[in-house]
Design an enzyme around this catalytic site. Sequence first.
Site, PDB file in Angstrom:
ATOM      1  N   LYS A 174       0.613  -0.629  -0.425  1.00 49.00           N
ATOM      2  CA  LYS A 174      -0.061  -0.219  -0.147  1.00 49.00           C
ATOM      3  C   LYS A 174       0.834   1.123  -0.009  1.00 49.00           C
ATOM      4  CE  LYS A 174      -2.265   3.204   2.068  1.00 49.00           C
ATOM      5  NZ  LYS A 174      -1.713   4.712   1.399  1.00 49.00           N
ATOM      6  N   GLU A 249       9.433   2.326  11.249  1.00 50.50           N
ATOM      7  CA  GLU A 249      10.499   3.597  10.026  1.00 50.50           C
ATOM      8  C   GLU A 249       9.697   5.102  10.711  1.00 50.50           C
ATOM      9  OE1 GLU A 249      12.872   6.027   9.362  1.00 50.50           O
ATOM     10  OE2 GLU A 249      12.660   5.113   7.147  1.00 50.50           O
ATOM     11  N   CYS A 283      12.907  11.950   6.434  1.00 52.29           N
ATOM     12  CA  CYS A 283      13.112  11.192   7.522  1.00 52.29           C
ATOM     13  C   CYS A 283      14.386  11.700   8.389  1.00 52.29           C
ATOM     14  CB  CYS A 283      12.382   9.968   8.079  1.00 52.29           C
ATOM     15  SG  CYS A 283      12.712   8.864   6.779  1.00 52.29           S
ATOM     16  N   GLU A 384       9.699  17.652  14.226  1.00 54.92           N
ATOM     17  CA  GLU A 384       9.730  16.728  13.265  1.00 54.92           C
ATOM     18  C   GLU A 384       8.540  18.399  12.260  1.00 54.92           C
ATOM     19  OE1 GLU A 384       8.452  13.113  10.785  1.00 54.92           O
ATOM     20  OE2 GLU A 384      10.666  13.412  10.594  1.00 54.92           O
TER      21      GLU A 384
HETATM   22  C1  UN1 Z   1      14.556   8.900   4.631  1.00 59.70           C
HETATM   23  O1  UN1 Z   1      14.699  10.055   4.908  1.00 59.70           O
HETATM   24  O2  UN1 Z   1      13.025   9.187   3.981  1.00 59.70           O
HETATM   25  O3  UN1 Z   1      19.778   8.239   3.726  1.00 59.70           O
HETATM   26  C2  UN1 Z   1      14.834   7.802   3.614  1.00 59.70           C
HETATM   27  C3  UN1 Z   1      18.735   8.759   3.072  1.00 59.70           C
HETATM   28  C4  UN1 Z   1      18.192   7.595   1.524  1.00 59.70           C
HETATM   29  C5  UN1 Z   1      17.294   7.684   2.256  1.00 59.70           C
HETATM   30  C6  UN1 Z   1      16.081   8.661   3.269  1.00 59.70           C
HETATM   31  N1  UN1 Z   1      18.945   6.647   1.606  1.00 59.70           N
HETATM   32  O4  UN1 Z   1      18.873   9.985   2.692  1.00 59.70           O
END
Ligand code: UN1
Length: 495
Positions: A174, A249, A283, A384
């Site tokens: 999804k 995550e 993130c 955040e």
């Molecule tokens: C994310 O930040 O949502 O480390 C994932 C990174 C990428 C993945 C980030 N390879 O910036």
Amino acid sequence: MLIVNNFIGGEWTGSSSGATFESINPADTSDVVAVVSRSVREDVDNAVEAAKGAFRRWRLTPAPRRGEILFRAAELLAKRKKELAELMTREMGKVLTEALGDVQEAIDMSYFMAGEGRRLSGETVPSELPDKDCKSVRLPIGVCALITPWNFPMAIPAWKIMPALVSGNTVVFKPSSYTAACAAQLVEILQKAGLPAGVLNLVNGSGEEAGGYLAAHDGIDGLSFTGSTAIGLAIAKGCAEKGKKVSCEMGGKNAIIVMDDADLDLAVEGAVWGGFGTSGQRCTSSSRVVVHQAVYDRFLKMFSDAASRLRLGNGLDEKTDVGPLINEAQMKKVLNYIEIGKGEGATLLTGGGVCREGSCAKGYFIEPAIFAGVTPGMRIAQEEIFGPVVSVIKARDLEDAVRTVNNTAYGLSSAIYTRDVNKSAYAERELDTGIVYINASTIGAEIQMPFGGTKRSGYGHEEAGGRGGALDMFTKWKVIYRDFSGKLQKAQIDR
Ligand code: UN1
């Protein structure tokens, strides 16, 4: 305009309710990228059923053969890299170079997991008794629900789908409703690579309607989610109650430390890249920069000069540095945080306004913003934001900087810029985050390592490779003791 259907039991089908929604280009809201089927419960039930049915054969398909399908998918992804990246930029706004990187991450993950088809190793260890041996084997967990965000439309689905499949699980996927077109391309590529019907199923729809129902579905055996902390923790709780394997995550409030001996040009480049790449919608974004007092003023000047030079616009234009935010709600949220920051007494050094000029006229653009004079407890330093807003905080010394970095509910990624090996070693040990970068920004994780955070950033490491990575999420152990002595032997007692 694309039509994006669900993919259930090997067939592309619309929602059983006939309902649809639109996926819109955030850089130009007059551009409808796709019309997408809006799944209802019945569609989710059908997808879970299809995955359950396919599991019986897929789990017994030799893992190297499963890997070969992933290898072919990697080849197809590589062949179509540019076209897929362009679709991604159009659908969610990130600049084309970053979209190419996103597709590359999916390619890398597919090749990497294709190879796991010939490993998937367990252990063989000695027994404490004679004529007896012990081994552990990895088995698939069953039907996996994979719920993914819009900010990495190909990379994050690949982080989850590829290890789930090579391990012998079947999947109900999804994706975010904001990147349905990208998700459908990935699924179609896996279909073309030879995945049997029902092994990978796609249900489109909103989080509330389709995602929530899927997450709570009795027919799933495991769930992997990437998204907000609030939803992740609710999902984890629901899975715990039902005894299902889960990995989430979630959010981040990542920080870069800049020490007094740092290469400041490099640190500024890192802060710009980490803070404003993907318009701050990662993130792992560097939403805080904690700067040693001795270089604080100089750093601020260099950083705000660099940020004010960034060009906003459509990510398909190669002159663009920063694309739009994903949608109006996100734009409002970011603007609200800018007001909160001002209200808390932080100084807005640059940016923070809505841009409606030129090519930004029809999109969700906010100028990259830097707040100075931020103190660690302020909301803009704690919560955040998921947008192009960076808070700069002054630190007395390294201990003070590390304390500030650790002083949030999150713990995904952190970084330190220093030329002193002792300082970097101290930071490496003391920073309470799942990922630490030395002389590099907080973004740029590679797929062969586990990815995840501490505290409210992560519930289980999973995504990518490495020990403790994705295979541990998507497999369960079976331990086999074989006694070939022909007599009763009692472990622990016959010693
Ligand atoms: C994310 O930040 O949502 O480390 C994932 C990174 C990428 C993945 C980030 N390879 O910036």
